[in-house]
Design a protein around this motif. Structure first.
Motif, PDB file in Angstrom:
ATOM      1  N   ARG A 126       1.415   7.388   4.597  1.00  0.00           N
ATOM      2  CA  ARG A 126       2.276   6.266   4.938  1.00  0.00           C
ATOM      3  C   ARG A 126       2.281   5.234   3.815  1.00  0.00           C
ATOM      4  O   ARG A 126       1.399   5.235   2.944  1.00  0.00           O
ATOM      5  CB  ARG A 126       1.850   5.594   6.231  1.00  0.00           C
ATOM      6  N   SER A 127       3.279   4.368   3.832  1.00  0.00           N
ATOM      7  CA  SER A 127       3.316   3.191   2.968  1.00  0.00           C
ATOM      8  C   SER A 127       3.421   1.970   3.869  1.00  0.00           C
ATOM      9  O   SER A 127       4.137   2.005   4.881  1.00  0.00           O
ATOM     10  CB  SER A 127       4.511   3.232   2.017  1.00  0.00           C
ATOM     11  N   THR A 128       2.720   0.911   3.511  1.00  0.00           N
ATOM     12  CA  THR A 128       2.783  -0.308   4.313  1.00  0.00           C
ATOM     13  C   THR A 128       3.002  -1.516   3.414  1.00  0.00           C
ATOM     14  O   THR A 128       2.526  -1.564   2.282  1.00  0.00           O
ATOM     15  CB  THR A 128       1.495  -0.517   5.130  1.00  0.00           C
ATOM     16  N   ILE A 129       3.734  -2.468   3.942  1.00  0.00           N
ATOM     17  CA  ILE A 129       3.941  -3.745   3.278  1.00  0.00           C
ATOM     18  C   ILE A 129       3.620  -4.846   4.284  1.00  0.00           C
ATOM     19  O   ILE A 129       4.166  -4.853   5.392  1.00  0.00           O
ATOM     20  CB  ILE A 129       5.397  -3.909   2.797  1.00  0.00           C
ATOM     21  N   ASN A 175       0.873  -1.166   0.000  1.00  0.00           N
ATOM     22  CA  ASN A 175       0.000   0.000   0.000  1.00  0.00           C
ATOM     23  C   ASN A 175       0.915   1.222   0.000  1.00  0.00           C
ATOM     24  O   ASN A 175       1.460   1.593   1.037  1.00  0.00           O
ATOM     25  CB  ASN A 175      -0.897  -0.019   1.244  1.00  0.00           C
ATOM     26  N   TYR A 176       1.115   1.824  -1.174  1.00  0.00           N
ATOM     27  CA  TYR A 176       2.136   2.857  -1.334  1.00  0.00           C
ATOM     28  C   TYR A 176       1.559   4.263  -1.247  1.00  0.00           C
ATOM     29  O   TYR A 176       0.549   4.581  -1.879  1.00  0.00           O
ATOM     30  CB  TYR A 176       2.840   2.680  -2.682  1.00  0.00           C
ATOM     31  N   VAL A 227       6.050  -3.927   7.286  1.00  0.00           N
ATOM     32  CA  VAL A 227       6.959  -2.773   7.194  1.00  0.00           C
ATOM     33  C   VAL A 227       6.075  -1.540   7.031  1.00  0.00           C
ATOM     34  O   VAL A 227       5.275  -1.465   6.098  1.00  0.00           O
ATOM     35  CB  VAL A 227       7.910  -2.884   5.987  1.00  0.00           C
ATOM     36  N   TYR A 228       6.202  -0.596   7.924  1.00  0.00           N
ATOM     37  CA  TYR A 228       5.389   0.623   7.919  1.00  0.00           C
ATOM     38  C   TYR A 228       6.344   1.809   7.774  1.00  0.00           C
ATOM     39  O   TYR A 228       7.279   1.962   8.573  1.00  0.00           O
ATOM     40  CB  TYR A 228       4.597   0.709   9.227  1.00  0.00           C
ATOM     41  N   TYR A 229       6.104   2.640   6.761  1.00  0.00           N
ATOM     42  CA  TYR A 229       6.948   3.823   6.557  1.00  0.00           C
ATOM     43  C   TYR A 229       6.089   5.079   6.629  1.00  0.00           C
ATOM     44  O   TYR A 229       5.075   5.199   5.941  1.00  0.00           O
ATOM     45  CB  TYR A 229       7.660   3.765   5.203  1.00  0.00           C
ATOM     46  N   ARG A 254      10.473   2.253  -6.391  1.00  0.00           N
ATOM     47  CA  ARG A 254      10.728   1.250  -7.433  1.00  0.00           C
ATOM     48  C   ARG A 254       9.739   0.100  -7.316  1.00  0.00           C
ATOM     49  O   ARG A 254       9.214  -0.398  -8.322  1.00  0.00           O
ATOM     50  CB  ARG A 254      12.159   0.727  -7.322  1.00  0.00           C
ATOM     51  N   MET A 255       9.472  -0.339  -6.105  1.00  0.00           N
ATOM     52  CA  MET A 255       8.491  -1.414  -5.912  1.00  0.00           C
ATOM     53  C   MET A 255       7.134  -1.017  -6.464  1.00  0.00           C
ATOM     54  O   MET A 255       6.464  -1.794  -7.151  1.00  0.00           O
ATOM     55  CB  MET A 255       8.369  -1.757  -4.425  1.00  0.00           C
ATOM     56  N   ASP A 256       6.716   0.204  -6.167  1.00  0.00           N
ATOM     57  CA  ASP A 256       5.412   0.659  -6.635  1.00  0.00           C
ATOM     58  C   ASP A 256       5.373   0.753  -8.157  1.00  0.00           C
ATOM     59  O   ASP A 256       4.366   0.403  -8.788  1.00  0.00           O
ATOM     60  CB  ASP A 256       5.093   2.018  -6.009  1.00  0.00           C
ATOM     61  N   GLU A 257       6.447   1.211  -8.760  1.00  0.00           N
ATOM     62  CA  GLU A 257       6.484   1.328 -10.227  1.00  0.00           C
ATOM     63  C   GLU A 257       6.380  -0.046 -10.884  1.00  0.00           C
ATOM     64  O   GLU A 257       5.620  -0.225 -11.845  1.00  0.00           O
ATOM     65  CB  GLU A 257       7.778   2.026 -10.651  1.00  0.00           C
TER      66      GLU A 257
END
Length: 283
Positions: free
Chosen positions: A79-82, A15-16, A34-36, A129-132
């Motif tokens: 935020r971004s979450t994985i 979730n970017y 992983v939470y950013y 990069r992951m999101d792209e």
């Protein structure tokens, strides 16, 4: 992007740069997370810990500890979450002799990392990069997406290597450390009850004088200094989650017999009274 191209295969969710605000109750899950935190305002609660986040903070979670963000309606929250299945990636990484990349989630359990400017730039670039690759949704982009995630795990491993080494050094396997851990575990389950050294002695079958001595030696705190910290921390969580909570009720619920004593200890440990703390949260 709320889902990833790998979701059906590996219980992976990316979730970017999510700017939405949804009600989040305490929850747990079997996936690692992983939470950013990109920007805005957020207080994150994990178990009995409270983290006031700053842009560039990363939280690593094994998922099993109850957690939730607390976001103010008027504040920005990005935020971004994985979320990913550790078993799937453990098999994948073991084939490359890289299963150590999952160690931060196992050794540190749930932790918050403050990234410096250089680390922040590197981490955000890897996320992007992951999101792209995720958005391309082609066969090749699927492979590149997986490699990008391995790169992200490698970056996190580098960021946490020193912390993990310090954690291993700090793990004292002596009998005294084991006995102190028993005290801490008992306090965690019973801090809201009437506690005394005599009760600890009775429940744990150690002399209260021995417990007092080794607890101070191993932790640097007296037993009751630790108990008070645990109770006050819980009170802060209750105030964060319940703006209408009455100070008197909270004081009793976290284990104090007298509200006045609760207020004195609260101010001594936080620098403000319970009433002032509540006002600072909701002002």
């Amino acid at each position: 992007m709320p889902t990833s191209i790998l979701k059906d295969k590996s219980r992976f969710d990316l979730n970017y740069y999510d700017e939405s605000k949804t009600a989040n109750a305490f929850h747990s899950h079997f996936e690692y997370e992983v939470y950013y935190f990109h920007k805005g305002s957020c207080t994150y609660l994990i178990g009995d810990k409270i983290y006031t986040l700053s842009p560039g903070d990363v939280i690593l979670m094994n998922g099993l500890t109850l957690h939730r963000p607390r976001v103010l309606n008027k504040e920005e929250y990005v935020r971004s979450t994985i979320h990913f299945d550790p078993e799937f990636f453990k098999k994948m990484l073991s084939g490359m002799s890289m299963e150590c990349l999952l160690q931060p989630f196992m050794v540190l359990n749930s932790c918050r990392l403050h990234l410096n400017a250089e680390q922040k730039e590197e981490f955000e670039a890897a996320l992007k990069r992951m999101d792209e690759f995720n958005n391309e949704k082609t066969e090749i982009s699927t492979y590149r997406f997986q490699l990008a995630f391995v790169e992200l795990l490698t970056i996190l491993y580098a960021f946490t290597k020193e912390a993990m080494e310090n954690q291993h050094k700090a793990e004292d396997t002596s009998d005294q450390a084991d006995h102190v851990q028993q005290v801490i575990s008992f306090i965690e389950s019973h801090y809201m009850e009437d506690l005394s050294l005599e009760r600890l002695e009775q429940e744990l079958h150690f002399s209260k004088y021995y417990l007092s001595k080794i607890f101070k030696k191993v932790t640097g705190f007296t037993v009751f200094h630790y108990v008070y910290h645990r109770r006050i921390n819980q009170a802060k969580i209750v105030f964060l989650l319940g703006p209408s909570s009455r100070v008197t009720d909270v004081s009793f619920n976290v284990g104090f017999k007298h509200p006045a004593h609760f207020s004195r200890v609260f101010k001594k440990l936080t620098g403000v009274s319970p009433e002032q703390y509540k006002k600072s949260i909701y002002s």
